[in-house]
Every structure is written in C-alpha cells, then in structure tokens.
Design an enzyme around this catalytic site. Structure first.
Site, PDB file in Angstrom:
ATOM      1  N   HIS A 147       0.821  -1.208   0.000  1.00  0.00           N
ATOM      2  CA  HIS A 147       0.000   0.000   0.000  1.00  0.00           C
ATOM      3  C   HIS A 147       0.858   1.262   0.000  1.00  0.00           C
ATOM      4  O   HIS A 147       0.458   2.286  -0.558  1.00  0.00           O
ATOM      5  CB  HIS A 147      -0.940  -0.002   1.204  1.00  0.00           C
ATOM      6  CG  HIS A 147      -2.158  -0.851   1.006  1.00  0.00           C
ATOM      7  ND1 HIS A 147      -3.429  -0.443   1.363  1.00  0.00           N
ATOM      8  CD2 HIS A 147      -2.304  -2.090   0.462  1.00  0.00           C
ATOM      9  CE1 HIS A 147      -4.302  -1.397   1.059  1.00  0.00           C
ATOM     10  NE2 HIS A 147      -3.632  -2.413   0.515  1.00  0.00           N
ATOM     11  N   SER A 196       5.083   7.213   3.003  1.00  0.00           N
ATOM     12  CA  SER A 196       4.002   8.192   3.148  1.00  0.00           C
ATOM     13  C   SER A 196       2.792   7.590   3.849  1.00  0.00           C
ATOM     14  O   SER A 196       2.008   8.303   4.476  1.00  0.00           O
ATOM     15  CB  SER A 196       3.604   8.760   1.782  1.00  0.00           C
ATOM     16  OG  SER A 196       3.317   7.733   0.857  1.00  0.00           O
TER      17      SER A 196
END
Length: 363
Positions: A104, A114
């Site tokens: 992901h 992130s």
C-alpha cells in the site's frame, strides 16, 4: 490428461533448474524449501491449452537507481537485524499486515513511507486515513524498529527502508523461512501524504483483469508481478464488505457454494459490524501457494482474485504457481524487490525522518 500433467512437471523442473542459477541476488532456499506441493488435479487444466503453463524465465531486475544490497553495512551495522527482530515478535496477523502495508505504501507516491504519516493540523487527511488503508496493521512494529535504530544510529535509517525490510522479513517468517531474499536499500522518506490518492492508486477488490494489469503497469510492474503478488492474499483477514456482493443471494458469483454459505454466516453481525474473515480458508497464517489452489477451486474472496481465471495469460500463471510452490516463492521475492523500486525518493526530494509518523519539519 496424465501426459499433460507429466509434461507440466517436466517443464517446471527444468525451469526451476534455471531459477536456482539465477538466485544469487538472494539468500537462496538452502534447506528451507517449500515442501512438496500438490499440483491441481489434471481434470482442472484448460482442455485446449496448447502448452504447459509456466512463468516466463527471467533474470532478477537490477535494483532501482541509488539502491543496493547491504546499504547500511558501513552506515549502521546490524540495522537489518534490528528490523527482523522487531518483526519476529509480532503475531501472524500483524506480520500479514506488514506485507500489505509495504504494498500500500509503494503504490501511492512510490515507496516513501508516506503511508506511515499521521494526521496533523497541517495535513488532517494523510494516506493512513484513506478508505483502503483504514484496516492496515503493523505501525507499532515499524515504530519499535525505528526507535531502536535512532538510538543506535540517529538520522541514518529511513522509515521507508524499515518498511521494506519489514515486508521482506514478514514474508520470511510467514513462509516458514522459505521466502528468503535480499532487499536493496537506500530509500529516503517522502513528505507528502494524501488520503485522496489512495483509491485512485490501490487496486480494488472488485477489479477485473484489465484494470489490475493497467494499475500494476502504471507502477512499472508487469502481469507476472501482478499474479505473483496476488499470492499475498494467502495471509491476513478481509472485511466482509470487500466481497459481500459475491455472497448469496447473488447469482452472478462463481464462488464455491459451500464456502459462500459459510462466509454468509460468518459475515452476519447482530450489531451491524463489518466482520472480518481469513482470506485463505485452509492455511490462513502461511504465506504459501495455497491461494492459487483456492483460485482454481473458486474458493477466494475477491472478484479480483476470481478474475485471474478469466484471461488466458493470468490463468496460465495461476496454474504454474499452483503446481510449484518453490517457483512461486522465488518469483514472489523477485516481485517484492521490483515493487520496492517504485518512485524511490533521494536526498534531493526526501529526508530521513526522526519519527516515522511525522515529517521532520514538524519538530
């Protein structure tokens, strides 16, 4: 059919011989192995298949620019061992979550950690609050490893590399040490994280083959990578809402009726909660090739899983993975390394975070 099965096994054995010669980039399988997987029954092979299904023979892709194996050997000795010990102590569910988190992260803005950034006043909606990421697990393992590394080597090891090592190590433990490969490092951490970018970049559970191919291709990954990485659905849990449209009374799903009926019961919640179920009904905590046998037997949860049988090329790859666990294990490690090279950040556009949940300017 017997002749076809014999031909398949012969081709796979031949291919595995070339794979063992190509595996110098990793630790190899030396003694770990994957047991003796049972190929799908001959009757399940495509009746008009012109040749036995195999993976195309390839050599490992070179690491992305700036990445190399052993990157921290002369910068923070023992860094990878610290991450592996943090992963070792996690339960199977969290280990599965770490593999998923790595995927992901890399699919949104590249491999830049992130996905680890927490909400702040300046950015109240980071990636971790995107709908596909609300069920991510394993953040505490990354934080534990980062704290130990900051104590040992302040400002040296990026959160992105920690996440990449953790995804590798979780695969290693969940496969009973069979999936064993070296992960290049040298990534920097990104400083942008937007929940709004998750749905557009992460393949949905209802995707068809074309959508899956297109979304992986957009990240520089091919069809082989897509099918191989789908094998991660052999571990972890899924919310019922992700596949509820495939359960009775649907008359369009090809899911095995017995499994569908069981899942229908498991998903019933008196208080309306979105229950979770194991993604692999047979070996739920083992990262193995059982997933591909489940695909062939129509015992998978997602429409995107079932879709792999709806195109000739992906169907052949499913048969190859189902027939040889060792071949799939090698390809899985290769695909994880390749995925780890997506849009890598450097010192020019990244940083080494002090804490994985916050960009440095927050301090």
């Amino acid at each position: 059919m017997a002749n076809k099965l014999a031909a398949l096994i012969a081709v796979i054995i031949s291919l595995l011989g070339s794979v063992s010669c190509q595996a110098s980039y990793g630790y190899g399988y030396g003694g770990y192995g994957g047991g003796n997987p049972t190929p799908p029954p001959p009757s399940s092979y495509p009746p008009t298949s012109p040749r036995p299904p195999t993976y195309p023979p390839t050599t490992p892709s070179p690491p992305a620019a700036g990445l190399r194996v052993g990157y921290y050997d002369d910068k923070c000795s023992g860094a990878e061992a610290i991450v592996r010990e943090a992963v070792r102590g996690a339960d199977a569910g969290v280990k599965a979550g770490l593999v998923r988190m790595f995927f992901h992260d890399c699919f949104v803005r590249g491999c830049d950690a992130s996905v680890l950034l927490k909400p702040t006043e300046a950015n109240p909606q980071p990636e971790m609050l995107g709908i596909p990421n609300l069920s991510l697990r394993g953040f505490e393992v990354i934080d534990k490893a980062k704290a130990a590394l900051e104590k040992k080597c302040p400002g040296i090891v990026s959160c992105t590399d920690i996440l990449a090592f953790a995804g590798r190590d979780a695969s290693y433990f969940l496969s009973s040490y069979a999936i064993d490969f070296k992960m290049p490092a040298g990534r920097y951490d990104g400083n942008v994280s937007l929940a709004s970018e998750t749905l557009a970049n992460l393949p949905p559970p209802f995707a068809d083959v074309k959508q899956l191919k297109d979304m992986f291709a957009a990240k520089g990954l091919d069809t082989v990578d897509m099918v191989v990485l789908s094998g991660a659905h052999s571990i972890g849990r899924s919310h019922c809402s992700s596949f509820s449209g495939r359960l009775p009374p649907s008359n369009t799903s090809d899911m095995d009726p017995t499994l569908a009926a069981k899942l229908k019961g498991d998903c019933v919640s008196p208080n309306g909660a979105d229950n979770t179920v194991m993604q692999d009904y047979k070996t739920p905590n083992e990262l193995d090739n059982q997933y591909y046998l489940n695909v062939l037997n129509h015992k998978v949860l997602f429409a995107s899983d079932a879709a792999l049988l709806k195109a000739t090329d992906t169907m052949r790859l499913v048969y190859a993975a189902a027939a040889s666990q060792k071949l799939w294990q090698y390809k899985f490690g290769e695909a994880m390394v390749k995925m780890g090279g997506i849009e890598v950040k450097t010192a020019a556009n990244g940083e080494i975070r002090k804490m994985c949940g916050f960009v440095n300017k927050a301090y």
